[in-house]
Design an enzyme around this catalytic site. Structure first.
Site, PDB file in Angstrom:
ATOM      1  N   ASP A 100     -39.000  40.003  26.085  1.00 51.82           N
ATOM      2  CA  ASP A 100     -39.707  39.207  25.094  1.00 51.82           C
ATOM      3  C   ASP A 100     -40.880  38.424  25.669  1.00 51.82           C
ATOM      4  OD1 ASP A 100     -40.408  37.936  22.799  1.00 51.82           O
ATOM      5  OD2 ASP A 100     -38.886  36.383  22.974  1.00 51.82           O
ATOM      6  N   ASP A 304     -48.508  39.819  21.604  1.00 55.16           N
ATOM      7  CA  ASP A 304     -47.054  39.905  21.642  1.00 55.16           C
ATOM      8  C   ASP A 304     -46.631  41.374  21.663  1.00 55.16           C
ATOM      9  OD1 ASP A 304     -44.342  39.352  21.433  1.00 55.16           O
ATOM     10  OD2 ASP A 304     -44.407  39.114  19.260  1.00 55.16           O
TER      11      ASP A 304
END
Ligand SMILES: *[C@@H]1O[C@H](CO)[C@@H](O)[C@H](O)[C@H]1NC(C)=O
Ligand SMILES: *[C@@H]1O[C@H](CO)[C@@H](O)[C@H](O)[C@H]1NC(C)=O
Ligand SMILES: *[C@@H]1O[C@H](CO)[C@@H](O)[C@H](O)[C@H]1NC(C)=O
Length: 424
Positions: A100, A304
């Site tokens: 992540d 991201d």
């Protein structure tokens, strides 16, 4: 003179920290496993390519919803697309966790469990590891993480954390020091979370924890002292189903054009970039400098790897769609799932016009593969959606076939066009 003595103190502190942390690994690489690929433990062969894509889109929309009411790490862990194999302890115990780039704490479930969810791998038992150590709550690192709370366990003075994700998921445990093995390299004295209580959507995802690759102080990348606090990845096209590669430290490939990372102290973990404009042919669409209350430290978009789609302000998407419509002469159609607004009927391979993304200091040419996605047989749609949320996101479809490098020391993200199916 005051300046030079402060500098000397800083040198001493850095040296002590490096000796204490003792990380001598230079660089290492491993696979980044897409959730929908056959290499993933969560692979479901009965679902079609389009269904997998639909799932991913659904997840990226949910992930975005959580940016809205965030106070903590702004994501739902179940919505992330990439997994990594990692081992922890001595002897090493292997598991698969979620990679992540939007959060900092690396954690796994630990025995004894007060409240653990079911995972596909045995739960880590720190008592069986010779390299495990707890951290005193008097240590500064106990407060280096943007948590809901951290502090002293009253009975023994260890550092305890409560880390939250914006969808309400929580993980709670003992901040600890341990050896982590990635791609065969052993990184000693890594600070990680040994969680005894985890609640929320973790049950659904099945992964044994999260690998925090965010920009904050305690992320895995930030802890790579000597070898260079950097990492890179090359994401293979969604349709290829192949795994991608992620590299750390001196293995990381940071080259091509680069743009500064901006930081917002209220959102430690995020990599904010500045996207100045998008263009199609000679039509240029400038972007607003900020999209609401999230200041982004001067940046206006978060890069991201865990979000599938790119999400931009409504006005920008409308203008981009109109510029693309003017440049494309294919027959328009509607998206059967009604997710996307600009879709075309195509036969065979079709090149769509390039969209040039001008980041501050870095021109990135987005090709068809980065901007359009086939959502059903012969139906291709613009994979950029409007958001009314506070923050724009540069998602993983847009990053496909680029070698994307994050350098936390130079505070820059770099992009280099690359065939990622060959690079892996
Ligand atoms: C400290 O106490 C907590 C809670 O009582 C416990 O979970 C933890 O394992 C203890 N740590 C050590 C090193 O004994
Ligand atoms: C922009 O592109 C269009 C179509 O290619 C062309 O007709 C027009 O002259 C261009 N305008 C400028 C200012 O270059
Ligand atoms: C898009 O950009 C690539 C790489 O810069 C270039 O090779 C290609 O010709 C461009 N395609 C179009 C349709 O302009």
């Amino acid at each position: 003179m005051g300046g030079s003595s402060r500098f000397q103190i800083a040198v001493v502190v850095v040296t002590v920290v490096l000796v204490v942390l003792g990380m001598t690994v230079d660089g290492f690489s491993t696979e980044l496993i897409p959730r929908h690929s056959p290499a993933s433990p969560f692979y479901n062969p009965s679902r079609s390519h389009y269904e997998h894509l639909q799932d991913a889109i659904e997840r990226s929309r949910k992930r975005l919803n959580h940016f809205e009411n965030k106070i903590e790490a702004p994501l739902s862990p179940g919505d992330i697309e990439y997994l990594m194999r990692i081992s922890i302890g001595t002897p090493p115990v292997e598991f698969v966790a979620i990679a992540d780039t939007g959060s900092d704490l690396t954690w796994t479930q630990c025995l004894p469990c007060t409240q653990c969810y079911k995972q596909n791998f045995p739960i880590f038992d720190p008592r069986r590891s010779s390299s495990y150590n707890t951290i005193s709550c008097k240590a500064d690192v106990c407060f280096d993480l943007q948590t809901i709370s951290s502090g002293c366990d009253r009975s023994n003075g260890t550092c305890e954390y409560l880390y939250g994700y914006a969808d309400g998921s929580r993980t709670q445990g003992t901040l600890s020091i341990e050896s982590i093995t990635i791609g065969g390299a052993v990184i000693r004295n890594n600070i990680f979370g040994c969680s005894h209580i985890s609640t929320g959507t973790f049950q659904k995802i099945g992964g044994s924890g999260i690998i925090g690759l965010g920009a904050g102080k305690l992320s895995l990348v930030s802890q790579l002292g000597e070898s260079g606090r950097k990492f890179s990845y090359c994401l293979a096209p969604y349709s290829s189903k192949s795994t991608s590669k992620i590299s750390f430290g001196s293995d990381a490939f940071v080259s091509g054009v680069s743009t500064p990372i901006q930081s917002d102290p209220a959102y430690d973990a995020f990599y904010f970039l500045t996207l100045e404009s998008l263009s199609v042919g000679n039509k240029t669409i400038p972007l607003p400098s900020s999209n609401g209350v999230i200041r982004g430290g001067g940046g206006n978009i978060v890069i991201d790897s865990g979000t599938t789609l790119t999400l931009l302000p409504q006005e920008t998407v409308l203008r981009l769609s109109s510029a693309l419509e003017d440049a494309i002469s294919l027959p328009k159609t509607v998206d059967p799932s009604r997710t996307f607004n600009l879709c075309y009927r195509v036969e065979g391979e079709t090149e769509f016009p390039n969209v040039t993304a001008d980041f501050k200091g870095a021109r990135v040419v987005l090709r068809s593969i980065n901007t359009f996605v086939e959502v059903a047989d012969g139906v291709v749609c613009l994979a950029i959606l409007p958001t009314q949320q506070e923050v724009s996101v540069f998602g993983n479809i847009a990053q496909t076939n680029f070698l994307v490098g994050y350098d936390l020391d130079a505070r820059a993200v770099s992009f280099k066009p690359t065939d990622c199916t060959k690079a892996n």
